[in-house]
Design a protein around this motif. Structure first.
Motif, short mmCIF file in Angstrom:
data_model
loop_
_atom_site.label_atom_id
_atom_site.label_comp_id
_atom_site.label_asym_id
_atom_site.label_seq_id
_atom_site.Cartn_x
_atom_site.Cartn_y
_atom_site.Cartn_z
N ALA A 124 1.53 11.62 16.48
CA ALA A 124 1.69 10.48 15.58
C ALA A 124 2.87 10.70 14.64
N GLY A 125 3.08 11.96 14.23
CA GLY A 125 4.22 12.25 13.37
C GLY A 125 5.54 11.97 14.07
N LEU A 126 5.62 12.27 15.36
CA LEU A 126 6.83 11.96 16.11
C LEU A 126 7.04 10.45 16.24
N PHE A 127 5.93 9.72 16.31
CA PHE A 127 6.02 8.26 16.35
C PHE A 127 6.25 7.65 14.95
N GLU A 128 6.14 8.50 13.91
CA GLU A 128 6.22 8.03 12.52
C GLU A 128 5.15 6.97 12.28
N VAL A 192 18.57 7.59 21.33
CA VAL A 192 17.79 8.63 22.00
C VAL A 192 18.00 9.93 21.24
N GLU A 193 16.90 10.61 20.93
CA GLU A 193 16.96 11.89 20.23
C GLU A 193 16.31 12.95 21.11
N GLU A 194 16.91 14.13 21.18
CA GLU A 194 16.35 15.21 21.97
C GLU A 194 16.36 16.51 21.18
N ALA A 195 15.29 17.28 21.29
CA ALA A 195 15.19 18.61 20.72
C ALA A 195 14.87 19.56 21.87
N THR A 221 11.93 17.75 23.94
CA THR A 221 11.14 16.73 23.27
C THR A 221 12.07 15.55 22.99
N ARG A 222 11.71 14.39 23.50
CA ARG A 222 12.59 13.22 23.41
C ARG A 222 11.91 12.08 22.67
N ARG A 223 12.71 11.38 21.88
CA ARG A 223 12.24 10.13 21.27
C ARG A 223 13.24 9.03 21.62
N MET A 224 12.70 7.85 21.98
CA MET A 224 13.53 6.66 22.17
C MET A 224 13.17 5.66 21.10
N SER A 226 14.00 1.78 19.34
CA SER A 226 14.60 0.45 19.43
C SER A 226 14.69 -0.06 18.00
N GLY A 227 15.91 -0.06 17.46
CA GLY A 227 16.04 -0.35 16.03
C GLY A 227 15.37 0.76 15.25
N PRO A 228 14.56 0.42 14.25
CA PRO A 228 13.92 1.47 13.44
C PRO A 228 12.66 2.05 14.06
N ARG A 229 12.12 1.44 15.11
CA ARG A 229 10.81 1.85 15.62
C ARG A 229 10.92 2.83 16.78
N VAL A 230 10.09 3.88 16.74
CA VAL A 230 10.00 4.83 17.85
C VAL A 230 9.08 4.22 18.91
N LEU A 231 9.62 4.03 20.11
CA LEU A 231 8.86 3.37 21.16
C LEU A 231 8.51 4.30 22.32
N GLU A 232 9.05 5.49 22.32
CA GLU A 232 8.66 6.47 23.33
C GLU A 232 8.79 7.86 22.75
N VAL A 233 7.79 8.70 23.02
CA VAL A 233 7.87 10.13 22.73
C VAL A 233 7.58 10.86 24.02
#
Length: 252
Positions: A124-128, A192-195, A221-224, A226-233
């Protein structure tokens, strides 16, 4: 200073002979009896030396087939611009994986497992978002030409994908992958963010990816967004470290 243990000296000699090409990939090392005689040591000492090389990922021991120098798989280079590639119009179906592997759609296979679940605190933290939000968990095993190359476990918000074609495992593989799916739902990814980390594989990962002993994995670990919202972890993309080079370029 006392002499180094015999098994370390034997392992070092064999390691050097493998690296200088005396024993090339796929070659069989001398037998246990031959190594014992050559070095004047017991079988236990030789087994310790071989175990050390096996732990380094240099050799494989086959029942009835002796000790073989491990054949290193081809290394593929993975660059961040692969995400741009699959968002452009495609003449033929493709995903970031088929692009990375340089394979056709017919050479691509995907095992999948879908589960509706709730996000734990870390996820949930990754999804903010608040812990306990409903998500679609998707576990994939990616194959290229029949060989397993990558494991991926990704999560999508249920309020976005629930009761849509994206939540149907029978629709996989989907040309364009997750980026195309989110765009189909009206949420084209804008970031797209990757760690990246490295660790040893779990027994299940090693078995699934048919890995040799002593080889670590790269986890991404990837996050996608769309605008301000995290839609994929994606927690995580798992790739054997000896099969990949990660390329990152930064314009400054």
């Amino acid at each position: 200073m006392p002499d180094r243990p015999a098994y370390l000296r034997i392992a070092e000699l064999l390691r050097d002979q493998i690296r200088d090409g005396r024993y090339p990939q796929g070659a069989r090392l001398p037998t246990m009896a031959e190594l014992c005689a050559a070095h004047g040591v017991s079988e236990i000492v030789v087994r310790q030396a071989i175990a050390r090389l096996r732990g380094e990922g240099l050799v494989q021991t086959r029942r009835g087939g002796g000790t073989i120098v491990r054949v290193a798989p081809p290394v593929r280079r993975v660059a961040m611009d692969r995400y741009r590639t699959v968002t452009r119009p495609m003449a033929v179906p493709a995903t970031t994986f088929t692009h990375d592997q340089r394979i056709s759609w017919d050479e691509y296979r995907l095992d999948r497992e879908y589960t509706r679940t709730r996000a734990d605190t870390d996820l949930a933290g990754l999804f903010e978002a608040a812990a306990g939000i409903e998500v679609l968990r998707r576990r994939f095993v990616f194959y290229a030409r029949g060989e397993p190359q990558q494991i991926s476990v990704n999560y999508l918000p249920w309020d976005v994908v629930g009761d849509t074609p994206v939540a149907d495992p029978e629709r996989e593989p989907w040309p364009g992958g997750t980026l195309a799916q989110l765009s189909f739902l009206g949420h084209p990814p804008t970031r797209v963010e990757e760690a990246v980390r490295a660790r040893m594989p779990t027994p299940e990962e090693a078995e699934t990816l048919r890995m040799s002993g002593g080889v670590p994995v790269v986890t991404i670990t990837r996050r996608m967004l769309s605008g301000p919202r995290v839609l994929e972890v994606c927690r995580d993309i798992v790739i054997p470290a000896d099969r990949v080079v990660l390329d990152y370029a930064i314009d400054i």
